[in-house]
Design an enzyme around this catalytic site. Structure first.
Site, PDB file in Angstrom:
ATOM      1  N   SER A   1       0.926  -1.186   0.001  1.00 59.93           N
ATOM      2  CA  SER A   1       0.121  -0.021   0.047  1.00 59.93           C
ATOM      3  C   SER A   1       0.787   1.297   0.146  1.00 59.93           C
ATOM      4  O   SER A   1       1.872   1.075   0.563  1.00 59.93           O
ATOM      5  CB  SER A   1      -0.980  -0.102   1.088  1.00 59.93           C
ATOM      6  OG  SER A   1      -2.048  -0.827   1.055  1.00 59.93           O
TER       7      SER A   1
ATOM      8  N   TYR B   1     -10.198   3.464  -5.783  1.00 60.44           N
ATOM      9  CA  TYR B   1      -9.245   2.761  -5.440  1.00 60.44           C
ATOM     10  C   TYR B   1      -9.504   1.088  -5.226  1.00 60.44           C
ATOM     11  O   TYR B   1      -8.813   0.507  -5.539  1.00 60.44           O
ATOM     12  CB  TYR B   1      -8.454   3.606  -4.543  1.00 60.44           C
ATOM     13  CG  TYR B   1      -7.310   2.751  -3.792  1.00 60.44           C
ATOM     14  CD1 TYR B   1      -5.893   3.038  -4.429  1.00 60.44           C
ATOM     15  CD2 TYR B   1      -7.295   1.933  -2.641  1.00 60.44           C
ATOM     16  CE1 TYR B   1      -5.034   2.745  -3.972  1.00 60.44           C
ATOM     17  CE2 TYR B   1      -6.174   1.415  -2.285  1.00 60.44           C
ATOM     18  CZ  TYR B   1      -4.874   1.622  -2.577  1.00 60.44           C
ATOM     19  OH  TYR B   1      -3.691   1.149  -2.305  1.00 60.44           O
TER      20      TYR B   1
ATOM     21  N   ALA C   1     -10.562  -0.613  -8.091  1.00 59.92           N
ATOM     22  CA  ALA C   1      -9.447  -1.015  -9.096  1.00 59.92           C
ATOM     23  C   ALA C   1      -8.421  -2.182  -8.438  1.00 59.92           C
ATOM     24  O   ALA C   1      -7.950  -2.961  -9.392  1.00 59.92           O
ATOM     25  CB  ALA C   1      -8.486   0.151  -9.283  1.00 59.92           C
TER      26      ALA C   1
END
EC number: 2.3.2.22
Length: 234
Positions: free
Chosen positions: A28, A171, A174
Site C-alpha cells: 500500500s 481505488y 481497481a
C-alpha cells in the site's frame, strides 16, 4: 529470514498456500507499515516460501485518496509518483538480492487498463457497485477507513462527504480484480494475495453477501510478523 504468522481467509486459501506455487505481495502507498525494512522482509519471505512471487503496487487511482484529503490533482500525482518510485526502488533491489529477475514481477493496478481479463472482471465489479447498495456501502466504508488511515500518515484531514467517498472508492474497485481472480490477469495458474491485515470487504465476498465470487484458484492470506500484535482491519 523474517518469519510471519499466516492466517487464511478460507480453507481453500490454506490449500493453495500449502502448494506454494505463487503469491502476490500487496504493498500500500502512504502506509507507514510499508517502509523499506518491511518491504524487504516480505520479499525475502515470499522468495523462501513460494516457487514464484509478484508484487502489486497501487495504481493511478491512489491519487484519488490524496485529492479527497485536500491535495490538488497535480500535487497528488506528484506525491503518488514519488511514493511508488520509492517502493519500486526497494522492491527491485531486494528482488535482485534474491537472485530473481525484475521483468514482469512488479505490477500496478493501472498497468492492466488494457488487459481484457482485468477489464472484464472490473466491469462486473463496477456493475455491482452501481446496482447493489449493500456492496456499494461496503466499498464506501473501506474508502472511509483508507482515507482516515492515510490522512494520519500524510498529516492532513478534511471533511469527508458522500461524494468524496465515492471518488475514493475507485481505488477499492481497481484493486478488487486481483482479489477475485488475478491469475488470468498476471498469467499464473493459482495464486494468493498477501496483505498485512484482514480485508472486511473480502470477508463479505466469501460469505456470499454480494454477487461476486473469488475464483477457486485464488486465495487471500494475512501476514503478521512474529511478535507483532498490532494487526487490525483497514
Amino acid at each position: 529470514m523474517q518469519n510471519f504468522k499466516v492466517d487464511f481467509l478460507t480453507k481453500n486459501c490454506k490449500q493453495i498456500y500449502q502448494r506454494k506455487k505463487h503469491v502476490i505481495l500487496g504493498i500500500s502507498p502512504f502506509t507507514s507499515k510499508y517502509n523499506e525494512s518491511y518491504i524487504r522482509k516480505i520479499i525475502q519471505w515470499a522468495n523462501s516460501n513460494f516457487d514464484d512471487f509478484s508484487i502489486l503496487l497501487a495504481g493511478e487511482e491512489s491519487k484519488n485518496l490524496l485529492e479527497c484529503l485536500g491535495y490538488s490533482s497535480s500535487k497528488a500525482n506528484q506525491k503518488v509518483r514519488k511514493e511508488i518510485k520509492r517502493q519500486i526502488r526497494f522492491c527491485e533491489d531486494e528482488i535482485i538480492k534474491c537472485n530473481k529477475t525484475i521483468t514482469n514481477r512488479i505490477h500496478r493496478f493501472s498497468d492492466f487498463k488494457n488487459n481484457i481479463y482485468y477489464i472484464d472482471i472490473y466491469k462486473t465489479i463496477v456493475d455491482q457497485f452501481n446496482t447493489d447498495s449493500n456492496f456499494k456501502n461496503s466499498c464506501l466504508k473501506m474508502s472511509l477507513q483508507a482515507l482516515q488511515s492515510k490522512g494520519k500518515n500524510v498529516n492532513t484531514s478534511i471533511e469527508i462527504t458522500d461524494e468524496t467517498l465515492e471518488y475514493a472508492a475507485q481505488y477499492v474497485l481497481a484493486e478488487l480484480p486481483f482479489f477475485l481472480n488475478a491469475n488470468p490477469i498476471i498469467n499464473t495458474q493459482e495464486t494468493l494475495m498477501a496483505y498485512h491485515a484482514p480485508w472486511e470487504l473480502g470477508t463479505n465476498i466469501i460469505n456470499d453477501q454480494f454477487n461476486l465470487k473469488m475464483n477457486e484458484k485464488q486465495g487471500y492470506i494475512i501476514l503478521t510478523e512474529k511478535g507483532d500484535n498490532y494487526v487490525k482491519s483497514v
